[in-house]
Design a protein around this motif. Structure first.
Motif, mmCIF file in Angstrom:
data_model
loop_
_atom_site.group_PDB
_atom_site.id
_atom_site.type_symbol
_atom_site.label_atom_id
_atom_site.label_comp_id
_atom_site.label_asym_id
_atom_site.label_seq_id
_atom_site.Cartn_x
_atom_site.Cartn_y
_atom_site.Cartn_z
ATOM 1 N N PHE A 1 11.488 63.834 59.010
ATOM 2 C CA PHE A 1 11.881 62.392 59.384
ATOM 3 C C PHE A 1 12.174 61.984 60.661
ATOM 4 C CE2 PHE A 1 15.565 59.533 59.692
ATOM 5 C CZ PHE A 1 15.028 58.354 58.862
ATOM 6 N N VAL B 1 9.549 59.715 62.907
ATOM 7 C CA VAL B 1 9.956 58.317 63.567
ATOM 8 C C VAL B 1 9.574 58.556 65.057
ATOM 9 C CG1 VAL B 1 11.897 56.947 64.345
ATOM 10 C CG2 VAL B 1 11.773 57.811 62.081
ATOM 11 N N LEU C 1 5.580 58.511 65.556
ATOM 12 C CA LEU C 1 4.933 56.983 65.397
ATOM 13 C C LEU C 1 5.260 56.307 66.370
ATOM 14 C CD1 LEU C 1 5.769 56.879 61.297
ATOM 15 C CD2 LEU C 1 3.460 57.004 62.756
ATOM 16 N N THR C 2 6.575 56.160 66.775
ATOM 17 C CA THR C 2 6.894 55.381 67.985
ATOM 18 C C THR C 2 6.406 55.757 69.483
ATOM 19 O OG1 THR C 2 9.003 56.082 67.942
ATOM 20 C CG2 THR C 2 8.850 54.028 66.715
ATOM 21 N N MET D 1 4.018 47.235 71.426
ATOM 22 C CA MET D 1 5.470 47.301 70.536
ATOM 23 C C MET D 1 6.473 46.156 71.174
ATOM 24 S SD MET D 1 6.470 51.354 70.498
ATOM 25 C CE MET D 1 5.245 52.396 69.736
ATOM 26 N N PRO D 2 7.335 45.594 70.412
ATOM 27 C CA PRO D 2 8.464 44.568 71.017
ATOM 28 C C PRO D 2 8.920 45.114 72.001
ATOM 29 C CG PRO D 2 8.775 45.345 68.516
ATOM 30 C CD PRO D 2 7.425 45.898 68.826
ATOM 31 N N TRP E 1 12.129 45.430 72.679
ATOM 32 C CA TRP E 1 13.506 46.392 72.275
ATOM 33 C C TRP E 1 13.070 47.728 72.028
ATOM 34 C CZ3 TRP E 1 13.469 48.261 67.423
ATOM 35 C CH2 TRP E 1 12.811 47.299 66.294
ATOM 36 N N ALA E 2 11.796 47.798 71.148
ATOM 37 C CA ALA E 2 11.473 49.054 70.753
ATOM 38 C C ALA E 2 10.906 49.726 71.939
ATOM 39 C CB ALA E 2 10.202 48.949 69.793
ATOM 40 N N ALA F 1 12.825 53.218 56.801
ATOM 41 C CA ALA F 1 12.413 53.641 57.956
ATOM 42 C C ALA F 1 10.878 53.225 58.492
ATOM 43 C CB ALA F 1 12.999 54.872 58.657
ATOM 44 N N LEU F 2 10.109 54.076 57.489
ATOM 45 C CA LEU F 2 8.639 53.894 57.657
ATOM 46 C C LEU F 2 8.214 52.353 57.613
ATOM 47 C CD1 LEU F 2 7.265 57.044 55.818
ATOM 48 C CD2 LEU F 2 7.239 56.475 58.277
ATOM 49 N N ILE G 1 9.196 50.553 60.778
ATOM 50 C CA ILE G 1 8.491 51.055 61.849
ATOM 51 C C ILE G 1 7.227 50.368 61.862
ATOM 52 C CG2 ILE G 1 7.475 52.805 63.045
ATOM 53 C CD1 ILE G 1 9.821 54.594 62.653
ATOM 54 N N PHE G 2 6.484 50.587 60.562
ATOM 55 C CA PHE G 2 4.986 49.793 60.618
ATOM 56 C C PHE G 2 5.300 48.374 60.560
ATOM 57 C CE2 PHE G 2 4.050 54.005 59.445
ATOM 58 C CZ PHE G 2 2.670 54.293 60.306
ATOM 59 N N VAL H 1 7.434 46.300 62.053
ATOM 60 C CA VAL H 1 7.913 45.756 63.069
ATOM 61 C C VAL H 1 7.799 46.266 64.509
ATOM 62 C CG1 VAL H 1 10.115 44.771 64.233
ATOM 63 C CG2 VAL H 1 10.087 45.352 61.862
ATOM 64 N N VAL H 2 7.468 47.552 64.510
ATOM 65 C CA VAL H 2 7.356 48.123 65.802
ATOM 66 C C VAL H 2 5.977 48.412 66.174
ATOM 67 C CG1 VAL H 2 7.865 50.064 67.268
ATOM 68 C CG2 VAL H 2 9.542 49.523 65.619
#
Lengths: 374, 368
Positions: free
Chosen positions: A294, A298, A301-302, A312-313, A315-316, B31-32, B35-36, B38-39
């Motif tokens: 998990f 996260v 992916l980011t 990405m925005p 804030w991200a 969460a997924l 993420i997909f 918005v991010v």
């Protein structure tokens, strides 16, 4: 020190006896780098195209033919009716349908500016946008020839601006050069983080953790002995990955490898202590795996491995300053592809070192020899 | 039947007592999707660029203004010549440089078409291509605006219609993949781990010495995960529809049936893995390498299969998620009925049958 050595010997023996894991450790990086790097490709080629030529004039023919030689499109057919073409789109067989209207040439000659319509399958929005863009560009290039053929006056040719472009740092335009360092980072993180977490939880599950706890082993000795083998495994995986990148993919590694290893060393401490923290928080291997997958998912992916951080925005992007994998991917790329030096990477080194210290401190603090089953 | 019910109850108790895993099972899809949704996107705004302007008169100033007024670019550095550009790339980490030639103002409108040069940091090729596309569009628009009405660049017009996803939302493409990934994790990975756990701890023997037939034991183990996965499927689809406005053009009942079929296929994958792995560690790593990674990378979830090299495309065909994602996209976005996704349904059902048959044979052999 003697205790640590003895513990280390135990750990290595256990790892060595587990042939399944050993084989996995060698095979996974090679397979992953070789197969996944091929799959990860955003460059749109082989776009399926149907041109619906309702005009059947020399002009419409000229435009349709332009797609035959394009490296982006596969011109599946030139038809004269629209419905079957759209049916093909519904069946996923075609990505873009271009409809050239009736009286196209006549209106061109009359200076009426006829309308050509593009119909794109936008389930994959990016692909649809690119396909429309590529097709429009092909038309732009063909416009001059068309005008000449029809003897149309093009008065304001000089208002056109041409653009040329060059790609730096990756002149052969290989997506792989970018993705391989990223994949390597993901691989090392997942494999060593997960293994370290699972290893300790397994001791808990089997009840052998109790034995460790009642023995006169200091906290730090336990932690060092548990983490060092996986630290070495992590560096081994990186070496293996670099060899694959260098010799299988023939990508020159321009940067300073010692710098890369130094960064990896710090990074591994962080990842392993995170694994330790996860194992502290879980009672079963299933729990540990879920927590690891998990959080790492996260983070990965980011991190900008697969999609650009720039998109990405904001804030991200700010949150990403706390994402260790993002730093690692970035540093790997900058060292391996651009030959960045310590001067360029100082802030990354500093942040990573502080993350690692923080996480190590947390892990030592959270690890309790007394049995508290929460 | 009451034996089965009792067994299912026991399994549910196990699951509900493990609050952390339960929490993750339900947090992960949320969460997924976030993420997909918005991010992660493929549009790039406010990319850092440098402008090298050797011309600096009225037209080039107007062009620079136009570039800066778009929200795609943020100019962080202005240079007079391209000397030192490399250092700007490295130090300020700019992604694109736009070079305006000296003759730009002189030639624009009354000479041969001037040529602008774009230099992109292609170490991320996607970023580079996107930025070059964005920049060319702005420059073309500038040329159009400043050309007299009679001198349009193209003698005809182009209209573009985006079918099935008119706003080109990335998230519509990702939702089916997220659905596949989560269902795969919950049904295949979790079941394989719980089944192997019983083996590892020897409790499997205890179970098999009870008067319960082994079919009941396995079915009893699977039912809770089947239900959890179904809830997860509803959760993801609910988020997709109500938060991101993804349409369901097909029949929602049929959509759900396809989800159930995929859960069934994933469960049989879980059983298959548990029949070959003897320790939880092995099961976990096997599902990571054999399920998690292929579902993420080879199923067309993020990366289109058509872009893969020819030798890799057949490999993608054996990934169950590939067929599921195809079916979901067609039902949700293209409004297909079950009749139009029969191939996908047959393939998924066939995979489940084969996997179950192999696992049953293997477990029979082990039992004797």
């Amino acid at each position: 020190m003697r205790i640590v050595l003895a513990l280390l010997k135990k750990e290595f023996l256990q790892i060595k006896r587990n042939t399944f894991i050993l084989r996995l450790l060698i095979l996974v990086p090679i397979l992953q780098l070789c197969i996944l790097s091929q799959a990860i490709n955003f460059e749109m080629k082989n776009l399926n195209l149907i041109v619906v030529d309702l005009d059947k004039s020399p002009s419409s023919e000229l435009l349709s033919k332009k797609f035959q030689a394009s490296r982006y499109f596969i011109l599946r057919e030139i038809t004269h009716s629209q419905t079957p073409a759209l049916q093909e789109m519904e069946d996923n067989k075609v990505d873009l349908v271009i409809v050239i209207p009736t009286h196209f040439e006549k209106e061109l000659r009359g200076g009426q500016s006829p309308v050509v319509s593009f119909v794109a399958d936008a389930v994959n929005g990016m692909k649809a946008g690119l396909a429309a863009n590529y097709a429009a560009n092909i038309f732009m290039e063909a416009a001059g020839e068309l005008a000449q053929q029809l003897r149309l006056p093009i008065t304001a040719k000089s208002f056109n601006i041409q653009t040329t472009y060059s790609m730096w740092y990756n002149p052969i335009l290989e997506y792989k050069t970018l993705i391989l360092p990223g994949l390597l980072a993901v691989l090392v993180t997942l494999v060593s983080g997960l293994l370290a977490a699972l290893n300790i939880v397994r001791e808990k599950e089997m009840g052998t953790m109790e034995q460790m706890n009642v023995s006169p082993i200091a906290k730090w000795q336990f932690i060092v002995a548990k983490l060092l083998p996986f630290w070495l495994i992590g560096l081994f995986e990186i070496t293996l990955g670099l060899l694959v990148i260098r010799w299988v993919f023939q990508i020159p590694l321009v940067g300073n490898l010692a710098l890369l290893y130094a960064f990896c060393g710090i990074y591994m401490v962080l990842i392993l202590t995170l694994g330790l923290l996860i194992s502290n928080a879980s009672r079963t291997q299933a729990q540990a795996m879920f927590l690891t997958v998990f959080f790492f998912m996260v983070f990965i992916l980011t991190s900008g491995v697969f999609t650009p951080v720039e998109s990405m925005p904001s804030w991200a992007q700010t949150l990403n300053k706390a994402n260790p994998i993002a730093y690692f991917v970035d540093v790997c790329r900058r060292i391996l592809l651009k030959g960045a030096t310590f001067e360029h990477l100082k802030t990354s080194f500093l942040s990573m070192a502080s993350f690692a210290t923080l996480s190590l401190g947390l892990a030592i603090w959270r690890y309790k020899k007394t049995h508290v089953d929460s | 039947m009451s034996a089965l019910a009792a067994f299912v109850k026991k399994e549910f108790l196990h699951i509900f007592r493990d609050k952390r895993t339960l929490l993750i099972i339900f947090c992960m899809p949320i969460a997924l999707v976030m993420i997909f949704g918005v991010v992660i996107s493929t549009e790039i705004y406010d990319a850092k660029i440098a402008i090298v302007n050797a011309s600096s008169e009225i037209h080039s100033q107007k062009l620079i203004e136009k570039i800066n007024s778009s929200n795609y670019f943020k100019t962080v550095s202005y240079l007079r010549s391209s000397l030192g550009l490399e250092e700007v790339f490295r130090a300020q980490n700019i992604k694109l440089a736009i070079l305006i030639p000296q003759n730009f103002d002189k030639d624009f409108g009354n000479g041969p078409p001037p040529t602008l040069q774009l230099i992109a940091d292609a170490s991320d090729l996607n970023v580079a291509t996107t930025l070059i596309g964005n920049a060319s569009n702005i420059i073309q628009a500038f040329a159009q605006e400043n050309a007299p009405p009679s001198g349009a660049v193209l003698p005809f017009q182009i209209t573009t219609r985006m079918y099935y996803n008119p706003e080109q939302r990335d998230v519509f493409m990702f939702i089916p993949g997220i659905l596949a990934l989560v269902l795969m994790i919950v049904s295949a990975m979790m079941t394989s781990i719980t089944l192997v756990r019983e083996k590892e701890f020897g409790t499997w023997r205890v179970l098999s010495s009870t008067p319960l037939p082994s079919v009941i034991i396995i079915v009893g183990k699977l039912i809770p995960y089947f239900l959890l996965s179904s809830i997860n499927a509803c959760l993801i689809l609910g988020l997709a529809v109500f938060v991101f406005g993804m349409p369901i053009h097909g029949n929602p009942v049929e959509l759900f049936l396809v989800c159930l079929l995929f859960i069934f296929t994933s469960l049989s994958l879980g059983i298959f893995i548990s029949s070959i792995a003897n320790t939880q560690q092995a099961a976990i790593l096997a599902s990571m390498v054999g399920l998690f990674l292929p579902t993420t990378f080879l199923s067309g979830f993020i990366f289109p299969i058509e872009n893969m090299p020819v030798w890799l495309q057949p490999v993608a065909q054996i990934v169950p998620a590939k067929w599921f994602i195809e079916a979901i996209k067609r039902i949700m976005l293209k409004g297909a009925g079950l009749g139009q996704v029969l191939t996908q349904i047959y393939v998924l059902a066939g995979m489940a049958t084969v996997l179950l048959a192999i696992s049953i044979r293997r477990s029979r052999k082990q039992a004797t």
